[in-house]
Motif scaffolding. Structure first.
Motif, PDB file in Angstrom:
ATOM      1  N   MET A   1      41.270   8.531  50.972  1.00  0.00           N
ATOM      2  CA  MET A   1      41.442   7.074  50.946  1.00  0.00           C
ATOM      3  C   MET A   1      42.570   6.685  49.998  1.00  0.00           C
ATOM      4  O   MET A   1      43.361   5.774  50.292  1.00  0.00           O
ATOM      5  N   ALA A   2      42.645   7.363  48.854  1.00  0.00           N
ATOM      6  CA  ALA A   2      43.701   7.052  47.896  1.00  0.00           C
ATOM      7  C   ALA A   2      45.070   7.329  48.513  1.00  0.00           C
ATOM      8  O   ALA A   2      46.019   6.566  48.304  1.00  0.00           O
ATOM      9  N   VAL A   3      45.154   8.399  49.300  1.00  0.00           N
ATOM     10  CA  VAL A   3      46.431   8.717  49.956  1.00  0.00           C
ATOM     11  C   VAL A   3      46.786   7.623  50.960  1.00  0.00           C
ATOM     12  O   VAL A   3      47.942   7.183  51.034  1.00  0.00           O
ATOM     13  N   VAL A   4      45.782   7.137  51.716  1.00  0.00           N
ATOM     14  CA  VAL A   4      46.043   6.031  52.647  1.00  0.00           C
ATOM     15  C   VAL A   4      46.578   4.825  51.890  1.00  0.00           C
ATOM     16  O   VAL A   4      47.595   4.225  52.273  1.00  0.00           O
ATOM     17  N   ALA A   5      45.903   4.486  50.777  1.00  0.00           N
ATOM     18  CA  ALA A   5      46.329   3.326  49.996  1.00  0.00           C
ATOM     19  C   ALA A   5      47.757   3.519  49.505  1.00  0.00           C
ATOM     20  O   ALA A   5      48.578   2.597  49.571  1.00  0.00           O
ATOM     21  N   PHE A   6      48.061   4.729  49.036  1.00  0.00           N
ATOM     22  CA  PHE A   6      49.406   5.002  48.537  1.00  0.00           C
ATOM     23  C   PHE A   6      50.451   4.810  49.642  1.00  0.00           C
ATOM     24  O   PHE A   6      51.478   4.158  49.441  1.00  0.00           O
TER      25      PHE A   6
ATOM     26  N   CYS B   1      37.721   4.656  44.573  1.00  0.00           N
ATOM     27  CA  CYS B   1      36.306   4.353  44.309  1.00  0.00           C
ATOM     28  C   CYS B   1      35.537   4.180  45.621  1.00  0.00           C
ATOM     29  O   CYS B   1      34.419   4.693  45.768  1.00  0.00           O
ATOM     30  N   LEU B   2      36.129   3.468  46.578  1.00  0.00           N
ATOM     31  CA  LEU B   2      35.448   3.272  47.861  1.00  0.00           C
ATOM     32  C   LEU B   2      35.250   4.612  48.570  1.00  0.00           C
ATOM     33  O   LEU B   2      34.194   4.873  49.158  1.00  0.00           O
ATOM     34  N   GLY B   3      36.265   5.472  48.493  1.00  0.00           N
ATOM     35  CA  GLY B   3      36.140   6.789  49.106  1.00  0.00           C
ATOM     36  C   GLY B   3      35.019   7.598  48.482  1.00  0.00           C
ATOM     37  O   GLY B   3      34.309   8.336  49.170  1.00  0.00           O
ATOM     38  N   LEU B   4      34.835   7.410  47.180  1.00  0.00           N
ATOM     39  CA  LEU B   4      33.751   8.117  46.490  1.00  0.00           C
ATOM     40  C   LEU B   4      32.396   7.686  47.054  1.00  0.00           C
ATOM     41  O   LEU B   4      31.499   8.520  47.264  1.00  0.00           O
ATOM     42  N   LEU B   5      32.247   6.378  47.319  1.00  0.00           N
ATOM     43  CA  LEU B   5      31.005   5.889  47.914  1.00  0.00           C
ATOM     44  C   LEU B   5      30.786   6.538  49.280  1.00  0.00           C
ATOM     45  O   LEU B   5      29.681   6.971  49.616  1.00  0.00           O
ATOM     46  N   LEU B   6      31.866   6.639  50.066  1.00  0.00           N
ATOM     47  CA  LEU B   6      31.750   7.241  51.392  1.00  0.00           C
ATOM     48  C   LEU B   6      31.369   8.715  51.274  1.00  0.00           C
ATOM     49  O   LEU B   6      30.599   9.233  52.082  1.00  0.00           O
ATOM     50  N   ASP B   7      31.887   9.379  50.241  1.00  0.00           N
ATOM     51  CA  ASP B   7      31.522  10.781  50.014  1.00  0.00           C
ATOM     52  C   ASP B   7      30.018  10.932  49.836  1.00  0.00           C
ATOM     53  O   ASP B   7      29.406  11.830  50.395  1.00  0.00           O
ATOM     54  N   VAL B   8      29.449  10.013  49.045  1.00  0.00           N
ATOM     55  CA  VAL B   8      28.008  10.105  48.810  1.00  0.00           C
ATOM     56  C   VAL B   8      27.255   9.824  50.100  1.00  0.00           C
ATOM     57  O   VAL B   8      26.292  10.515  50.436  1.00  0.00           O
ATOM     58  N   LEU B   9      27.713   8.824  50.871  1.00  0.00           N
ATOM     59  CA  LEU B   9      27.020   8.489  52.115  1.00  0.00           C
ATOM     60  C   LEU B   9      27.115   9.628  53.119  1.00  0.00           C
ATOM     61  O   LEU B   9      26.186   9.888  53.872  1.00  0.00           O
ATOM     62  N   GLU B  10      28.257  10.307  53.152  1.00  0.00           N
ATOM     63  CA  GLU B  10      28.451  11.369  54.141  1.00  0.00           C
ATOM     64  C   GLU B  10      28.006  12.720  53.626  1.00  0.00           C
ATOM     65  O   GLU B  10      28.087  13.706  54.348  1.00  0.00           O
ATOM     66  N   ALA B  11      27.615  12.781  52.343  1.00  0.00           N
ATOM     67  CA  ALA B  11      27.237  14.051  51.718  1.00  0.00           C
ATOM     68  C   ALA B  11      28.381  15.062  51.787  1.00  0.00           C
ATOM     69  O   ALA B  11      28.162  16.253  51.886  1.00  0.00           O
ATOM     70  N   ALA B  12      29.601  14.551  51.735  1.00  0.00           N
ATOM     71  CA  ALA B  12      30.758  15.443  51.630  1.00  0.00           C
ATOM     72  C   ALA B  12      30.904  15.816  50.154  1.00  0.00           C
ATOM     73  O   ALA B  12      30.355  15.130  49.299  1.00  0.00           O
ATOM     74  N   PRO B  13      31.622  16.892  49.838  1.00  0.00           N
ATOM     75  CA  PRO B  13      31.866  17.194  48.424  1.00  0.00           C
ATOM     76  C   PRO B  13      32.502  15.979  47.758  1.00  0.00           C
ATOM     77  O   PRO B  13      33.414  15.378  48.322  1.00  0.00           O
ATOM     78  N   LEU B  14      32.010  15.601  46.591  1.00  0.00           N
ATOM     79  CA  LEU B  14      32.502  14.401  45.910  1.00  0.00           C
ATOM     80  C   LEU B  14      33.998  14.501  45.709  1.00  0.00           C
ATOM     81  O   LEU B  14      34.480  15.485  45.151  1.00  0.00           O
ATOM     82  N   GLY B  15      34.737  13.493  46.161  1.00  0.00           N
ATOM     83  CA  GLY B  15      36.169  13.476  45.917  1.00  0.00           C
ATOM     84  C   GLY B  15      36.995  13.704  47.168  1.00  0.00           C
ATOM     85  O   GLY B  15      38.177  13.404  47.170  1.00  0.00           O
TER      86      GLY B  15
ATOM     87  N   LEU C   1      35.681   2.287  56.885  1.00  0.00           N
ATOM     88  CA  LEU C   1      36.121   2.133  55.499  1.00  0.00           C
ATOM     89  C   LEU C   1      37.634   2.315  55.395  1.00  0.00           C
ATOM     90  O   LEU C   1      38.296   1.625  54.622  1.00  0.00           O
ATOM     91  N   GLY C   2      38.169   3.227  56.215  1.00  0.00           N
ATOM     92  CA  GLY C   2      39.618   3.423  56.233  1.00  0.00           C
ATOM     93  C   GLY C   2      40.330   2.143  56.651  1.00  0.00           C
ATOM     94  O   GLY C   2      41.344   1.751  56.054  1.00  0.00           O
ATOM     95  N   LEU C   3      39.767   1.458  57.671  1.00  0.00           N
ATOM     96  CA  LEU C   3      40.349   0.188  58.102  1.00  0.00           C
ATOM     97  C   LEU C   3      40.317  -0.840  56.979  1.00  0.00           C
ATOM     98  O   LEU C   3      41.292  -1.579  56.763  1.00  0.00           O
ATOM     99  N   VAL C   4      39.183  -0.881  56.267  1.00  0.00           N
ATOM    100  CA  VAL C   4      39.059  -1.865  55.183  1.00  0.00           C
ATOM    101  C   VAL C   4      40.085  -1.586  54.095  1.00  0.00           C
ATOM    102  O   VAL C   4      40.776  -2.497  53.618  1.00  0.00           O
ATOM    103  N   VAL C   5      40.217  -0.321  53.721  1.00  0.00           N
ATOM    104  CA  VAL C   5      41.197   0.041  52.688  1.00  0.00           C
ATOM    105  C   VAL C   5      42.604  -0.314  53.156  1.00  0.00           C
ATOM    106  O   VAL C   5      43.402  -0.915  52.422  1.00  0.00           O
TER     107      VAL C   5
END
Lengths: 158, 306
Positions: free
Chosen positions: A79-84, A59-73, A37-41
């Motif tokens: 991912m937002a930092v990568v995009a920035f 938003c994409l990172g949020l989806l990954l959070d749910v898939l990985e069961a990491a704390p939301l956000g 997902l990082g590559l895609v972003v």
């Protein structure tokens, strides 16, 4: 910057990266999986900075959070930092030769992984040493073929 | 011409609001989300909705496996099937004989319990689920099963495989649930030694084939190959399911506790089919108001599901 962008390719790449980030990888080697997902972003903010930006990455990172069961956000923030960072360097990035682009992929995704693990450890996760940087390294190696395939898809379908 | 050129340049270099401002916004939003989720557990429904929306991703991820199974089943010969059928029939016979014996034992047990005025129900209802994915995070031991809140699965239910306790449900969406394995470093099960009823807490330590039995005094009667079963204390796991077998005991003179390692009975990284255990209704209704531990939210949580 690409002259044409295909939104179906975007959707397809997102779904594929989500699927790849939960399966189709030997469980014993999970530590070495690329950060799809990082590559895609990275790719989409690099190639189409006007259309895809920080909010899309979040938003994409949020989806990954749910898939990985990491704390939301957690992944959303990373991912937002990568995009920035891609948005701030994309004009220079375009001039770079491929090996240097790979280095940037490693750096930015490494920052992404570092952030994720920093937050997880702050919340009481396991300390994994520096092995969390493997995904960033593998992603850097995958970047050239990934970039070429995506560019071709965009050109054919865009 | 100049205007058009200017516009083209504009689309390259200007991106509406400054990215820095958006980043700040996103950082604040994420921090709020992380705190709300990790510290106050307020976002479970949101997570459940997103997970339900992402169910197709899990199906797609599992599709290659199912496809290969389907292809393999296309090329199975009739002889193989007959042979398998034969073997299964033999196995069924053996199990049926055992079940007969078990039925007699169970009725005898119930009778004894009735005599002792204890009202414990023995049989738990189970449904079969299939593991459709593992957690992509290599530092957590979690699997995803294909039964969710639509099938009545709820958070905290015990998951078994054919040999023993596998873990507990940590999170549900409509079609899938996430199961925390006993080997995860944040997991603990209250257990007892089958031989003498000695109670202890079994911790996961992030290693898929070893668990850690903690706070066992130096003088406790525990030996290698002792079977550890869930003790049912804490009210989360049903009583009496095998969890692990003691594999190594290290006594350090001068240390108050013994270091004990145990091997999980369930094949944590191989099981494909698992059982979701539903606690018997009467028992659940009874134990909820009974013990202070059962109603005291965070305490059992910390003990078993930290």
């Amino acid at each position: 910057m690409l002259s044409v962008i295909s939104y179906p390719v975007f959707v397809f790449s997102v779904i594929l990266s989500l699927v790849l980030s939960i399966s189709l990888f030997p469980v014993a080697w999970l530590e070495f999986r690329p950060e799809w997902l990082g590559l895609v972003v990275f790719y989409w903010t690099f190639r189409a900075p006007a259309q895809f930006g920080i909010l899309m990455a979040w938003c994409l990172g949020l989806l990954l959070d749910v898939l990985e069961a990491a704390p939301l956000g957690v992944n959303a923030l990373a991912m937002a930092v990568v995009a920035f960072l891609v948005l701030t360097v994309h004009q220079r990035l375009r001039m770079y030769p491929m090996p240097q682009q790979c280095l940037m992929v490693f750096l930015l995704l490494g920052i992404n992984q570092m952030l994720v693990h920093f937050i997880k450890q702050t919340l009481g996760g396991e300390d994994a040493g520096f092995s969390y940087l493997w995904p960033a390294l593998i992603s850097a190696f995958i970047w050239p073929p990934f970039c070429i395939v995506m560019d071709n898809l965009n050109r054919k379908l865009g | 011409m100049a205007l058009a050129g200017g516009r083209a340049i504009k689309t390259i270099f200007v991106q509406g609001p400054v990215p820095g401002f958006r980043l700040l916004l996103v950082i604040i939003l994420s921090t709020a989300l992380i705190v709300a989720d990790a510290r106050f557990d307020k976002l479970a429904p949101v997570r459940s909705y997103i997970a339900t929306a992402l169910a197709p991703v899990h199906w797609l991820g599992n599709a290659p496996y199912e496809f290969s199974g389907w292809v393999a089943s296309l090329f199975t010969t009739r002889d193989d099937l007959l042979e398998e059928n034969e073997a299964l029939r033999a196995r069924l016979l053996i199990l049926e004989r055992r079940a007969l014996k078990y039925a007699a034992l169970a009725s005898e047990n119930n009778e004894l319990r009735r005599l002792m005025n204890s009202s414990e129900v023995l049989d738990d209802r189970v449904i079969v689920a299939e593991v459709v994915g593992v957690s992509p995070d290599p530092f957590s031991h979690e699997v995803i099963i294909n039964k969710g809140s639509r099938d009545g699965v709820s958070v905290g239910q015990a998951i078994l495989d054919a040999n023993g306790l596998l873990g507990q449900v940590q999170q549900t969406s409509s079609f899938t649930s996430r199961v925390l394995l006993v080997s995860d470093s944040s997991h603990a099960v209250p257990v007892e030694v089958v031989r003498n009823g000695l109670r202890a807490i079994l911790l996961g330590n992030g290693d898929i084939d070893s668990l850690e039995l903690v706070h066992v005094p130096d003088t406790a009667d525990i030996r290698k190959d002792d079977l550890l079963v869930s003790s049912g204390l804490g009210g989360r796991f049903p009583k009496g399911y095998p969890v692990a077998k003691v594999s190594r005991i290290t006594k350090e003179p001068g240390e108050p506790f013994v270091e004990i390692e145990a091997t999980p009975m369930a094949s944590l990284n191989r099981s494909r089919l698992v059982l979701v255990v539903f606690p018997p209704e009467e028992q659940a209704g009874e134990s909820a108001p009974a013990g202070p531990e059962a109603t005291d939210g965070p305490a059992p949580d910390q003990q078993e599901g930290r």
